[in-house]
Structure formats: C-alpha cells, structure tokens
Design an enzyme around this catalytic site. Sequence first.
Site, PDB file in Angstrom:
ATOM      1  N   HIS A 322       0.695  -1.336   0.025  1.00  0.00           N
ATOM      2  CA  HIS A 322      -0.044  -0.027   0.219  1.00  0.00           C
ATOM      3  C   HIS A 322       1.041   1.419  -0.190  1.00  0.00           C
ATOM      4  O   HIS A 322       0.323   2.347  -0.436  1.00  0.00           O
ATOM      5  CB  HIS A 322      -0.863   0.030   1.113  1.00  0.00           C
ATOM      6  CG  HIS A 322      -2.159  -0.743   0.906  1.00  0.00           C
ATOM      7  ND1 HIS A 322      -2.257  -2.219   1.163  1.00  0.00           N
ATOM      8  CD2 HIS A 322      -3.581  -0.429   0.392  1.00  0.00           C
ATOM      9  CE1 HIS A 322      -3.400  -2.651   0.948  1.00  0.00           C
ATOM     10  NE2 HIS A 322      -4.312  -1.445   0.428  1.00  0.00           N
ATOM     11  N   GLY A 323       2.037   1.185   0.372  1.00  0.00           N
ATOM     12  CA  GLY A 323       2.622   2.383   0.466  1.00  0.00           C
ATOM     13  C   GLY A 323       4.099   2.272   1.282  1.00  0.00           C
ATOM     14  O   GLY A 323       4.294   1.382   1.919  1.00  0.00           O
TER      15      GLY A 323
END
Length: 472
Positions: A322-323
């Site tokens: 996700h990041g």
Amino acid sequence: MIFSSLLFLFRFLPVVLLLYFACPRPGRNLVLLLTSLVFYAWGEPVYVLLMLFSILVSYLGGLAVHHFIERGQERKAKVSLIASVGVGLLLLAFFKYTDFLLDTINRAAGLEIPLLKLALPIGISFYTFQTISYIIDVYRGTARVQKNIISYGAYVTMFPQLIAGPIVQYKTIDEQLRNRRETAEQFAEGINRFMIGLGKKVLLANNAGALWDSISAMTTGPLPVVTAWLGMIAYTFQIYFDFSAYSDMAIGLGHMFGFRFLENFNYPYLSKSITEFWRRWHISLGTWFREYVYIPLGGNRVSTMKFIRNTMIVWLLTGIWHGANWNFLIWGLYYGVLLLFEKLVLKDRLKKLPGIFAHIYCLFFVVLGWMIFVYADAASGAGLLRSMFGLGGSFINQESIYLICNNAVLLILLSLGCTRYPKIWAGWLLEKLKDHDWLCILLRGTVYVGIFLLSVAYLVDASYNPFLYFRF
C-alpha cells in the site's frame, strides 16, 4: 485523468466508445490498447515507456516459460519465470521503495545519502501484480499463453482497471480477450453500474472526505472524544466509498467493452470479524496474495509456527504494497496480529456472540486500523489516538454538536450506503411494480439519470475531488 472528472465523462469516454464500436471486431483490442496508453499518458507521459517495458518483459517471459514447459525443460522454464517476475518486482521496488529505504538508512546511520525523489508511476502496484500473476499462471498451466502482444498489452493497460484495479488475473478474462461479444444489454448494465459508482464517489465519498479534512485540520489542541471519533468515522466512510466506487465504475466500464471483471467489494462494513472483513474488502488483492504468496508458503495446512509465519509475511507484504512508509508496514502487521488472534485465541467464540456485539468489535478495530493507515506522521496519529480515548481533551463541545447536526443527513446516507438496504428496498419496489413494465423502466431511468445529473452538477460546482488510491 480520473473517472469522476468532466474531462473523462464528456470527452475521453465518448471518443473511446465511438472509436471502439466503429472499429471492426478484430481491431478492438488494439483500440483498447492505444486509448488506454493515451489515458495513462494524460497524467504521466514519461512512465508510458516504463509500462511498455513491463508489458514486453512479461510478454516475452510468458512465451519463454510456455516454450520450455512444452519441451519438458522445467529448469529453464523456472529460470525464465524467476527472471521475468524479478524484473517486475525490481521495477516496483525501485520506484516505490528506494527513497523509503534510503531515508531509513539515513536516519539509522546518521548519513545524508541524497534521495532520488522520483514520482511514483500511477497504478504500478496494480499492473505489476497483473503481469506477475500472468507469468506464474502460464508456468502453472492454469492460464494459456497469449501470443498476440496487442491482446496482452490491452489486458495490462486496459484503462477501466489500470489505475486502481480491481487486480484482474489474466486467466479470468483470457477467453473474453479472444472471443467476447458486446451486447446492448451488457452495455446498459455497464452504464447503470458506472452511474452508481459515480454517485458513490462524487456525492458520498467526496462529502465524507470534506468532513474528515475539516476535522483533521483542527490543530489547536486535543480534540473532544466525539469529534475525534467523528473524524475517523468520516475517513472510514470516505475510503470505502472512494475505492468501492472506483471499482464499481471500473466494472461498469468493463461491461461496456464486453468484459466481466470480478467483484472487489462485498459490503465489508457488515462484517462480524476481522477475518470476514478481509474476505469482503479489496477482494482482488486478498485473492492475489492468497494464490501467489500464502498458499505457496503452505497456507494453514502447516504447523502453528509456520502458520503464524505465513500470515505475518502476507500481511507485512500487504502493508508494504500500500505504500512506502512505516505506517503502512505497521498497519499490515496490525491486521496480521488481529487475524492470528481470531484464528488461534478467539476461534469460534466470535460466532457465539450476539451479532451486534461482533459487529461493533469488528468496526472498532477497523476504524483504529484506518487511523494507522491515514497518518504517515506518527506524532499526528498518536495525537488523534489520544483524543479518541479522551486523554487530554473533553468528551464533547459545541463544535462537535455542530458537526454532527450539520452532517446528520450525510452520515445517515453513508451508513445506509454501506448496507444491502438500498438494494433490498429497490428490489421490493420493482417487485411491487412488476406488472407495470413501463413504470419500472421510467423509475429506474429516473434514478440513474438523477444520480448522474447530480454528480455532474457537483463536479461543475466543486473543486474537491480527490482519489485516495492514486498514491498506491
């Protein structure tokens, strides 16, 4: 370019549909490929080259794997698999995680290694996972190799699902790429689904986001408990309606072009456990990790210690996917621990709880999870967490009451929109009117057109139109 923009709605999409249906059927994959590249290049023209390189590498990798498998050369097939998958993962890691790694090294060792500060290619996490799943499935024999690079390129770049999914596995649309037949009924179904998604995004997600932004911007001191929880509930609604709306619009667009994409959300906020929540939320991502990471590691058919290892690896990777920030890693580990707690400690106890208590338990931890997810800055996140549990602030104040009263209708609509009730009520009404076909058609048309016109009016008048998953 995003789907909920006037540029897309009134320029790009009409032109693409005109070109697509004006083209003879054998050339429609080429139209999809070229228009999808234009769609992507609108925001990041340079990174189109990166995408084309990824397509070429995975396409050749699939051919090589298939070639060696057919000749019984298992070792060479595995080398081809590892090489082509490795290139995709290296590209993803380089663009998404290099600066995070350098920054971590700098902080830990007191160094000053300059950061690359590269812009993250939009959608790279999604299309990289698609190319990887294709090569693995060809190796496993669960997907046919695609020898037509135009069709394969159309699969990877297809603009309905390019930016934010759902993550479409090649084997689920292989036949559709080769032999799909667009119908008026499916096209109409696609328009309806797209309009529902557009309404969810523009009318619900954006307004929930505006409420969250106004509360998160309050920096004068500790927030009242009610205000802090209201802010996190608003974000909880925003991220669901934002992402599920994009999936609805992607699925609707797929229908218009003759494709059937799998569902990506199934009322996740109705869940009564964290395990159930992750079966209903971002289904395509969960399916990807289960098929290509969790099961190959042994899944749950192993010793308890290996089961714990497998679960934590999957959720560590889910968080990192996700990041490139510590909050995403912590968020992934947070869910890994919760899922292990349910599987190993709670077991069947949740099923014995009254449904309302199980539901509250699930939503409590989901909201806390979004608090970890949204705050890259640990200090800000810790400040909100303290406010949520009344450490340093009041319980409620006049501003809290004002925010609740001013957003009461919105909160009711958001709450209902997370449930099956709108669908149930619509079905009940249509059933009552089943003997009056013309009235049913008129009513349905009025609802869909009304949603579209309201959404367009909002877009014309408002400048607030973020899309949260662009950064992933």
